[in-house]
Design a protein around this motif. Sequence first.
Motif, PDB file in Angstrom:
ATOM      1  N   LYS A  16      27.557 -26.608  -3.491  1.00  0.00           N
ATOM      2  CA  LYS A  16      27.593 -25.211  -3.914  1.00  0.00           C
ATOM      3  C   LYS A  16      26.208 -24.764  -4.359  1.00  0.00           C
ATOM      4  O   LYS A  16      25.552 -25.404  -5.177  1.00  0.00           O
ATOM      5  N   ARG A  18      23.974 -22.707  -6.423  1.00  0.00           N
ATOM      6  CA  ARG A  18      24.021 -21.917  -7.664  1.00  0.00           C
ATOM      7  C   ARG A  18      22.622 -21.394  -8.001  1.00  0.00           C
ATOM      8  O   ARG A  18      21.628 -22.119  -7.888  1.00  0.00           O
ATOM      9  N   LYS A  19      22.549 -20.156  -8.425  1.00  0.00           N
ATOM     10  CA  LYS A  19      21.278 -19.577  -8.860  1.00  0.00           C
ATOM     11  C   LYS A  19      20.800 -20.313 -10.113  1.00  0.00           C
ATOM     12  O   LYS A  19      21.597 -20.662 -10.979  1.00  0.00           O
ATOM     13  N   PRO A  35      21.559 -23.576 -14.360  1.00  0.00           N
ATOM     14  CA  PRO A  35      22.406 -23.152 -13.233  1.00  0.00           C
ATOM     15  C   PRO A  35      23.451 -22.153 -13.713  1.00  0.00           C
ATOM     16  O   PRO A  35      24.056 -22.337 -14.769  1.00  0.00           O
ATOM     17  N   GLU A  36      23.643 -21.074 -12.953  1.00  0.00           N
ATOM     18  CA  GLU A  36      24.685 -20.123 -13.344  1.00  0.00           C
ATOM     19  C   GLU A  36      26.032 -20.849 -13.380  1.00  0.00           C
ATOM     20  O   GLU A  36      26.267 -21.796 -12.632  1.00  0.00           O
ATOM     21  N   GLY A  37      26.878 -20.401 -14.265  1.00  0.00           N
ATOM     22  CA  GLY A  37      28.164 -21.072 -14.447  1.00  0.00           C
ATOM     23  C   GLY A  37      28.097 -22.205 -15.452  1.00  0.00           C
ATOM     24  O   GLY A  37      28.999 -23.041 -15.505  1.00  0.00           O
ATOM     25  N   PRO A 168      32.590 -21.707 -15.014  1.00  0.00           N
ATOM     26  CA  PRO A 168      31.930 -22.079 -13.760  1.00  0.00           C
ATOM     27  C   PRO A 168      32.487 -21.367 -12.534  1.00  0.00           C
ATOM     28  O   PRO A 168      31.732 -21.041 -11.611  1.00  0.00           O
ATOM     29  N   ASP A 171      30.966 -18.066 -12.350  1.00  0.00           N
ATOM     30  CA  ASP A 171      29.492 -18.113 -12.349  1.00  0.00           C
ATOM     31  C   ASP A 171      28.907 -17.402 -13.570  1.00  0.00           C
ATOM     32  O   ASP A 171      27.833 -16.795 -13.495  1.00  0.00           O
ATOM     33  N   THR A 173      27.078 -17.422 -17.106  1.00  0.00           N
ATOM     34  CA  THR A 173      26.187 -18.267 -17.892  1.00  0.00           C
ATOM     35  C   THR A 173      26.440 -17.952 -19.364  1.00  0.00           C
ATOM     36  O   THR A 173      26.149 -16.850 -19.836  1.00  0.00           O
TER      37      THR A 173
END
Length: 302
Positions: A16, A18-19, A35-37, A168, A171, A173
């Motif tokens: 996956k 992730r930004k 990581p986002e999430g 998560p 997504d 944060t």
Amino acid sequence: KYDAEVMVNATEVAEKDRKIISICPVLDFAVGGIPEGSWVLLSGIPKCGKTTTALQIAANAQQQFDKQIFIGNVEHRINKKELSGIHGLDISKIEMIQSKKGKILMAQDHLQEYTHIIKTVPGCVLIIDSSSALCAEKEFSEDITAQARNEGPKLLATFCRKMASIVPVQDVTLIIIQHLIANTSGYGSPFYEDGGNKIQYQADIKLRCTSFQKWNLKQNDDSTRVGQVANWQVVTSSLGPPGSKVQSYIRYGYGIDDIKEYIDLGLDMAVIDKAGTWYTFKDVRGQGEEKMRNALLENPER
């Protein structure tokens, strides 16, 4: 027979994309960014720079990915000074959850609102400042001399259980600021985080600020305080190894001084040359670190 709708191949989870949200150069180097999430815990002693660091992450998330920002202003300490002192932060695009005249928010109110945001605004950044200050309704209504047990950690544990998989998946944060308090038991670490243990298990990234010192610049014969140096310990990290210790530079009225940190990293990696008092990077030069910083600020494309 298993339900195919709830089955996900492990390859999909592992791959996956992730930004990654930047914190600051030295902390990115230590933990790999956020990581986002992710669940992120920022704990530390009073006035060490926890809120400034969280707001700087919010500014970076706006600039990098145009993230929507929400702030749970539990302590009511985030005001004009804090918000205007972070470079790159667009305060017009921030929504704050806080008490108002005639509507004092209890811990239950805050956590219910955070739950709603996490469920309905995918990809956002939510800062809680701080979870240690969440006051439950029962505690609030008791007399000031009452020795009632603080129900805040219990409510926070329930919040963690409910949001464990949703953060998560959405997504989101989630950045939670915690206080460090003295451990009076005589065993283990002299300090621990105030707010219960459940959230410690939930953290993907945990940074603890153990101390800070003045950051002074010498101008001619005078020494001027421009900020402070925060000493961080990487307790847990989802990308980089735990256990490292790094320093971030917080400049008053600016936030985390990324340019200063880039200069230090550039010197360490021999990307920036230093001869006497002169610094050189490509065709940008400055006599002294402060003038080099200003020169780089004037040439952001470098």
